[in-house]
Design a protein around this motif. Structure first.
Motif, PDB file in Angstrom:
ATOM      1  N   ALA A  99       0.821  -1.224   0.000  1.00  0.00           N
ATOM      2  CA  ALA A  99       0.000   0.000   0.000  1.00  0.00           C
ATOM      3  C   ALA A  99       0.852   1.271   0.000  1.00  0.00           C
ATOM      4  O   ALA A  99       0.447   2.304   0.520  1.00  0.00           O
ATOM      5  CB  ALA A  99      -0.988   0.009   1.172  1.00  0.00           C
ATOM      6  N   ASP A 112      -4.259  -3.805  -0.470  1.00  0.00           N
ATOM      7  CA  ASP A 112      -4.355  -2.378  -0.783  1.00  0.00           C
ATOM      8  C   ASP A 112      -4.957  -1.595   0.375  1.00  0.00           C
ATOM      9  O   ASP A 112      -5.564  -2.164   1.290  1.00  0.00           O
ATOM     10  CB  ASP A 112      -5.238  -2.174  -2.025  1.00  0.00           C
ATOM     11  N   ASP A 113      -4.780  -0.277   0.293  1.00  0.00           N
ATOM     12  CA  ASP A 113      -5.455   0.639   1.217  1.00  0.00           C
ATOM     13  C   ASP A 113      -6.243   1.623   0.363  1.00  0.00           C
ATOM     14  O   ASP A 113      -5.666   2.496  -0.289  1.00  0.00           O
ATOM     15  CB  ASP A 113      -4.427   1.371   2.078  1.00  0.00           C
ATOM     16  N   PRO A 171     -10.382  -3.817   6.637  1.00  0.00           N
ATOM     17  CA  PRO A 171      -9.030  -3.557   7.166  1.00  0.00           C
ATOM     18  C   PRO A 171      -8.432  -4.780   7.888  1.00  0.00           C
ATOM     19  O   PRO A 171      -9.135  -5.476   8.621  1.00  0.00           O
ATOM     20  CB  PRO A 171      -9.247  -2.406   8.158  1.00  0.00           C
TER      21      PRO A 171
END
Ligand code: FE2
Ligand code: FE2
Length: 246
Positions: free
Chosen positions: A59, A86-87, A121
Motif C-alpha cells: 500500500a 491495498d489501502d 481492514p
C-alpha cells in the motif's frame, strides 16, 4: 436498430508492486513481470482496463504511482477495485487524480459492470455486506451484467487461498439470483487459472501479473511463472474470455 460494437476489456490483477521496485514477491520481480505484459496488453488494445486489487503489496504511494503510469500507457479508460493488500484511502487519491473510475457501476456498450469492494481492514479474507452489494440493485436489467470483485465467490480447490476467500458468499449469490441479466463474476486474489460455471454464471479468475501457482494445489506451488491477465469481449449476445499471457 444498429448493432453496438463489442467492448474489449482487459482485467489486470494482483500486481503486488512494493515501495522498492527491486524487491521480490514470491521469488519474482513484480515490476519486471508487469512490464512484460505491456506489449501484449497494448496489442490487445482494450476499450476498458479493469484493475481488480492487490495492485500493491504494501500500500505504498510509490507503488500506486507506478501502477497508474503503467495503466496510462494502455491508453484506454481505467476502472479499479482494491484487494486485501491495498489501502483504498491511499490509492483513491492517486487514481482519482488520474481519472480512473471506481464505479461502482460502469457502462460498457450492451453491458453494465458492477465493481464490488470486498475488502476490510487487516483482513486477508473478504466479505460483502448489504451496503457493498447495493450496486447490484443499480444495474439496468436490459443490459448484460458482469461483476468484478477481488475475492473468489466460490472455492477454487486450493486450500492455501480458499481459507481466505469470500465469507458469507451466499449473500452475493442471493443478489445474483435476483439479477437475471448477470453473466459472470470475475475476481483476482487466487493467483491461478480458474473457470467454473455455477447456476448459469461463469466464475472467472484473473491470474496474477506477478506470480501464479499451479491450479488446485494445497499450497502455493510454483510452476506457472508467466505473468497473466484476462481478456473479455463483451457483445450484444454474450461474451468471450480467455487468458492474456506475457
Ligand atoms: Fe494477491
Ligand atoms: Fe488478495
Amino acid at each position: 436498430m444498429p448493432r453496438r460494437k463489442p467492448t474489449r476489456l482487459l482485467q489486470v490483477s494482483d500486481c503486488h508492486l512494493a515501495r522498492d521496485p527491486a524487491s521480490t514477491y514470491r521469488d519474482q520481480n513484480a515490476d519486471a513481470n508487469l512490464d512484460r505484459l505491456m506489449e501484449p496488453a497494448q496489442r490487445w488494445a482494450p476499450d476498458l482496463l479493469v484493475l481488480t486489487g492487490d495492485l500493491s503489496e504494501d500500500a505504498s504511494i510509490g507503488s500506486y504511482c507506478r501502477i497508474r503510469d503503467w495503466a496510462r500507457r494502455i491508453e484506454c479508460p481505467v476502472a479499479w477495485i482494491p484487494g486485501n493488500h491495498d489501502d483504498r484511502d491511499l490509492m483513491a487519491p492517486v487514481f482519482d487524480d488520474a481519472g480512473f473510475d471506481s464505479g461502482p457501476v460502469i457502462d460498457a456498450g450492451a453491458w453494465q459492470l458492477a465493481l464490488l469492494d470486498s475488502v476490510w481492514p487487516n483482513d486477508p479474507g473478504g466479505e460483502l455486506d448489504e451496503t457493498r452489494l447495493a450496486p447490484l440493485a443499480e444495474l439496468d436489467r436490459d443490459c448484460h451484467a458482469g461483476i468484478f470483485v477481488h475475492h473468489q465467490p466460490i472455492p477454487v480447490g486450493a486450500a492455501w487461498i480458499d481459507k481466505v476467500g469470500m465469507r458469507s458468499a451466499e449473500r452475493l449469490w442471493a443478489g445474483v439470483r435476483e439479477l437475471p441479466s448477470a453473466r459472470f463474476i470475475a475476481f483476482g486474489h487466487v493467483h491461478q487459472r480458474f473457470r467454473q460455471r455455477v447456476d448459469g454464471i461463469d466464475c472467472l479468475a484473473c491470474p496474477s501479473t506477478a506470480a501464479n501457482s499451479l491450479p488446485a494445489t494445497p499450497r502455493f506451488t510454483h510452476g506457472e511463472t508467466t505473468p497473466m491477465a484476462r481478456w473479455f469481449v463483451l457483445g450484444e449476445t454474450g461474451f468471450r474470455s480467455g487468458y492474456l499471457a506475457a
